[in-house]
Design an enzyme around this catalytic site. Structure first.
Site, PDB file in Angstrom:
ATOM      1  N   GLY A   1       0.855  -1.183   0.000  1.00 38.74           N
ATOM      2  CA  GLY A   1       0.000   0.000   0.000  1.00 38.74           C
ATOM      3  C   GLY A   1       0.893   1.237   0.000  1.00 38.74           C
ATOM      4  O   GLY A   1       2.094   1.156  -0.300  1.00 38.74           O
TER       5      GLY A   1
ATOM      6  N   LYS B   1       0.213 -10.125  -0.338  1.00 41.96           N
ATOM      7  CA  LYS B   1      -0.471 -11.425  -0.388  1.00 41.96           C
ATOM      8  C   LYS B   1      -1.483 -11.558  -1.527  1.00 41.96           C
ATOM      9  O   LYS B   1      -1.800 -12.664  -1.924  1.00 41.96           O
ATOM     10  CB  LYS B   1      -1.107 -11.745   0.958  1.00 41.96           C
TER      11      LYS B   1
ATOM     12  N   ASN C   1      -5.816  -1.070   1.022  1.00 45.20           N
ATOM     13  CA  ASN C   1      -6.700  -0.070   1.622  1.00 45.20           C
ATOM     14  C   ASN C   1      -6.410   1.321   1.084  1.00 45.20           C
ATOM     15  O   ASN C   1      -7.316   2.130   0.908  1.00 45.20           O
ATOM     16  CB  ASN C   1      -6.454  -0.017   3.122  1.00 45.20           C
TER      17      ASN C   1
ATOM     18  N   ALA D   1      -8.906   4.945  -0.402  1.00 45.77           N
ATOM     19  CA  ALA D   1      -9.054   6.241   0.286  1.00 45.77           C
ATOM     20  C   ALA D   1      -9.729   7.240  -0.650  1.00 45.77           C
ATOM     21  O   ALA D   1      -9.307   7.425  -1.786  1.00 45.77           O
ATOM     22  CB  ALA D   1      -7.696   6.751   0.725  1.00 45.77           C
TER      23      ALA D   1
ATOM     24  N   GLY E   1      -8.940  12.252   1.073  1.00 45.86           N
ATOM     25  CA  GLY E   1      -7.712  12.938   0.741  1.00 45.86           C
ATOM     26  C   GLY E   1      -6.596  12.768   1.733  1.00 45.86           C
ATOM     27  O   GLY E   1      -6.594  11.848   2.542  1.00 45.86           O
TER      28      GLY E   1
ATOM     29  N   GLU F   1     -12.626  18.029   6.429  1.00 47.95           N
ATOM     30  CA  GLU F   1     -13.411  16.896   6.955  1.00 47.95           C
ATOM     31  C   GLU F   1     -13.574  17.101   8.451  1.00 47.95           C
ATOM     32  O   GLU F   1     -13.080  18.091   9.004  1.00 47.95           O
ATOM     33  CB  GLU F   1     -12.707  15.565   6.652  1.00 47.95           C
TER      34      GLU F   1
ATOM     35  N   ASP G   1      -2.632  -9.035   9.439  1.00 47.07           N
ATOM     36  CA  ASP G   1      -1.485  -9.952   9.303  1.00 47.07           C
ATOM     37  C   ASP G   1      -0.217  -9.439   9.992  1.00 47.07           C
ATOM     38  O   ASP G   1       0.394 -10.151  10.791  1.00 47.07           O
ATOM     39  CB  ASP G   1      -1.178 -10.208   7.812  1.00 47.07           C
TER      40      ASP G   1
ATOM     41  N   HIS H   1     -16.119   4.564  10.808  1.00 45.77           N
ATOM     42  CA  HIS H   1     -16.441   5.686   9.924  1.00 45.77           C
ATOM     43  C   HIS H   1     -17.943   5.901   9.996  1.00 45.77           C
ATOM     44  O   HIS H   1     -18.721   4.953   9.859  1.00 45.77           O
ATOM     45  CB  HIS H   1     -16.005   5.379   8.486  1.00 45.77           C
TER      46      HIS H   1
ATOM     47  N   ARG I   1     -14.689  12.110  14.142  1.00 51.89           N
ATOM     48  CA  ARG I   1     -15.381  10.871  13.781  1.00 51.89           C
ATOM     49  C   ARG I   1     -15.959  10.090  14.955  1.00 51.89           C
ATOM     50  O   ARG I   1     -17.029   9.502  14.856  1.00 51.89           O
ATOM     51  CB  ARG I   1     -14.358   9.983  13.095  1.00 51.89           C
TER      52      ARG I   1
ATOM     53  N   HIS J   1     -13.479   1.110  10.322  1.00 56.68           N
ATOM     54  CA  HIS J   1     -12.770   1.842   9.262  1.00 56.68           C
ATOM     55  C   HIS J   1     -11.254   1.856   9.436  1.00 56.68           C
ATOM     56  O   HIS J   1     -10.529   1.706   8.458  1.00 56.68           O
ATOM     57  CB  HIS J   1     -13.291   3.282   9.243  1.00 56.68           C
TER      58      HIS J   1
ATOM     59  N   GLU K   1      -1.037   1.913   8.754  1.00 55.39           N
ATOM     60  CA  GLU K   1      -2.121   1.551   9.667  1.00 55.39           C
ATOM     61  C   GLU K   1      -1.733   0.447  10.651  1.00 55.39           C
ATOM     62  O   GLU K   1      -2.243   0.405  11.769  1.00 55.39           O
ATOM     63  CB  GLU K   1      -3.352   1.140   8.850  1.00 55.39           C
TER      64      GLU K   1
ATOM     65  N   ARG L   1      -8.439   9.093  15.362  1.00 55.34           N
ATOM     66  CA  ARG L   1      -7.654   9.711  14.284  1.00 55.34           C
ATOM     67  C   ARG L   1      -8.392  10.881  13.631  1.00 55.34           C
ATOM     68  O   ARG L   1      -9.582  10.782  13.325  1.00 55.34           O
ATOM     69  CB  ARG L   1      -7.332   8.664  13.212  1.00 55.34           C
TER      70      ARG L   1
ATOM     71  N   SER M   1      -4.292   9.700   7.869  1.00 53.96           N
ATOM     72  CA  SER M   1      -3.714   8.347   7.740  1.00 53.96           C
ATOM     73  C   SER M   1      -2.774   8.242   6.544  1.00 53.96           C
ATOM     74  O   SER M   1      -1.689   7.657   6.652  1.00 53.96           O
ATOM     75  CB  SER M   1      -4.802   7.287   7.657  1.00 53.96           C
TER      76      SER M   1
HETATM   77  C1  SIN Z   1     -13.032   9.713   4.155  1.00 52.04           C
HETATM   78  O1  SIN Z   1     -12.821  10.105   3.015  1.00 52.04           O
HETATM   79  O2  SIN Z   1     -14.016  10.039   4.803  1.00 52.04           O
HETATM   80  C2  SIN Z   1     -12.041   8.768   4.781  1.00 52.04           C
HETATM   81  C3  SIN Z   1     -10.722   9.416   4.882  1.00 52.04           C
HETATM   82  C4  SIN Z   1     -10.041   8.980   6.134  1.00 52.04           C
HETATM   83  O3  SIN Z   1     -10.279   7.884   6.627  1.00 52.04           O
HETATM   84  O4  SIN Z   1      -9.289   9.802   6.689  1.00 52.04           O
END
Ligand code: SIN
Length: 499
Positions: free
Chosen positions: A14, A35, A42, A46, A49, A115, A210, A231, A280, A341, A365, A376, A381
């Site tokens: 990732g 794997k 993940n 996203a 942003g 956000e 893992d 989320h 969140r 999430h 993560e 968070r 992230s």
């Molecule tokens: C989102 O776009 O709401 C998720 C982005 C994040 O997890 O920071």
């Protein structure tokens, strides 16, 4: 057993894995094992942003620092947060150099959104609502131009090669069920989160804890696993019973969408003065309460007061996805509910991504760098992956060459494949019901007893194949979460205990 001797082995492809690899000296050989195939990460999912102040202005950076701490309930590692926000600019500019095309206005200025928990717009995005996809494509292209980076898809990490003093690589299973020993001077775990141990998650199917479980089996320090972020707005769709739920980015609320309960009431003012843009944990817990009080399985995202054309242009992935199910942004109320999430805790790391075992690093993560505290801040992230990925790369670039110890032999031989679907389903039900947004002493005690039984049956299972290891990692990650949740008796951030 085949042995591959290399300088660095990275587990996971990732953003954390690829960005770390791209910042390591190109004279060093890097083997990346993943794997599934490269598309199953993940990071790619996203939407919203990547947060960060590009302008190196003390007040702006302080604002990002403060928002991260406020969202994290002030139990973040302040030094790590300082690193995160101060090194954002350098690393985001580096992404731009790597040809990541962040969205711009008609005059060529980068577009910024907001956000939950952010006091100002500081989130860059790409492709409207497909930021992860845009970043990962650019990084994959950059990796393909580097002769020193060797990618091995369909190769599952099994266990670390280690002794008391150090880590010296990883045992992995190839697609043809052969164990390969990757002997390396440095090993980086970048395997992402644990989403699939829950019945519903926004994560890709590959997120099965893992790296965290592999590290835990080698007695590497793990922390804060009880902090699982939910989320608030995954698309609620009764027809699809799949574990993976479609994310509806928080940026939609950042651009003005409201939340309404099943009685049509806008409810966030009852919970927080920041309304729909509260952090969140606050929004997910408020939705949980509303669903409980109104006997409903979901609430609604309301965009009917917003301009349809703008919504379609700004959120093209979401717009198209919802249309398939008969919902139109700007016209219909969109059913949503909170789902698992993000994993805040994980393999404990220092400011250079080092773990408690010498020559072993963790990033992204699966790591617990301390930047997120108890919850968070949105879009921090992806930033964590690049800031700490670069720090790991610099540490590897500057450390003296070490002797690789040959480590242990591997005597658990793979055999026929068996699919552990029923066990995974049971685990998901337990985690959703007893280790979700709201937790209690009785529920957690019941959960640990049940998951311990699953663990016992796995340890007695004779076939050590890919699916076995995935199930084992999931169950062991679940045990770490439940034990952490039992141990932390006071509610904070996304860990909410009713007793
Ligand atoms: C989102 O776009 O709401 C998720 C982005 C994040 O997890 O920071």
């Amino acid at each position: 057993m085949k042995t591959v001797t290399t300088d660095i082995v990275i587990i996971g492809a990732g953003l954390a894995g690829l960005y770390t690899a791209l910042n390591i000296d190109s004279k060093k050989r890097i083997d990346i094992i993943v794997k599934e195939d490269l598309s199953d990460t993940n990071s790619r999912l996203a939407q919203g942003g990547i947060a960060g102040e590009l302008d190196i202005n003390k007040d702006l950076i302080k604002g990002h620092f403060d928002d991260t701490l406020t969202a994290g309930c002030y139990i973040n590692n302040k030094e790590a947060v300082k690193v995160l926000v101060e090194e954002a600019s350098f690393n985001i500019k580096n992404l731009i150099n790597l040809k990541v095309a962040f969205d711009k206005d008609s005059e060529g200025n980068l577009l910024l959104t907001r956000e939950g928990g952010h006091s100002k717009n500081r989130i860059l995005h790409a492709g409207g609502d497909s930021t992860g996809k845009g970043i990962m494509k650019a990084l994959r292209d950059a990796c393909s131009l580097r002769d020193n980076i060797h990618l091995h898809e369909n190769t599952m990490a099994l266990d670390l090669v280690f002794n008391k003093e150090q880590c010296s690589g990883v045992f992995a299973l190839s697609k043809s069920n052969r164990v390969i020993k990757y002997l390396a001077k440095s090993t980086v775990i970048a395997t992402g989160g644990i989403g699939n141990i829950y019945g519903s998650t926004t994560n890709s199917t590959s997120a099965t804890g893992d790296g965290i479980s592999i590290a835990s089996r080698a007695d590497v320090e793990i922390e804060d696993m009880e902090f699982i972020q939910f989320h608030p707005t995954a698309f609620y769709n009764k027809e699809t019973m799949h574990r993976q739920k479609f994310l509806i980015t928080e940026a939609l609320r950042g651009e003005g969408a409201y939340l309404r309960n099943s009685e049509g009431e806008r409810f966030m003012e009852k919970y927080d003065e920041r309304l729909e843009l509260a952090p969140r944990d606050v929004v997910s817990q408020a939705i949980y309460r509303e669903m409980y009080d109104t006997w409903a399985d979901n609430v609604y995202l309301d965009t009917t007061h917003m301009d349809k054309e703008t919504l379609e242009r700004r959120f093209p992935t979401i717009f198209k996805h919802l249309l398939q199910y008969g919902f139109k942004l700007g016209e219909d109320l969109i059913p949503v509910s909170p789902v698992q999430h993000f994993t805040i805790g994980g393999v404990k790391t220092d400011l250079h991504g080092k773990t408690s075992l010498s020559n072993l690093y963790a990033c992204g993560e699966c790591a617990s760098s301390g930047v997120h505290g108890a919850n968070r801040l949105a879009s921090n992230s992806l930033l964590e992956c690049i800031v700490f990925g670069n720090r790991i790369a610099q540490d590897i670039n500057h450390k003296p060459d070490s002797i690789i110890s040959n480590g242990t032999a591997y005597n658990k031989f793979p055999s026929r494949n068996y699919d552990f679907t029923p066990m995974k389903r049971k685990l998901g039900q337990i985690m959703d019901e007893y280790v979700g947004i709201v937790r209690s002493e009785e529920g957690l005690t019941f959960a640990i007893q049940e998951v311990d039984k699953l663990h016992l049956s796995l340890t007695q299972y004779p076939n050590k194949n890919k699916f076995y290891y995935e199930a084992l990692n999931m169950v062991e990650a679940a045990i770490l979460i439940i034990k952490g949740a039992l141990h932390r008796t006071v509610s904070i951030g996304c860990h909410y205990r009713i007793n």
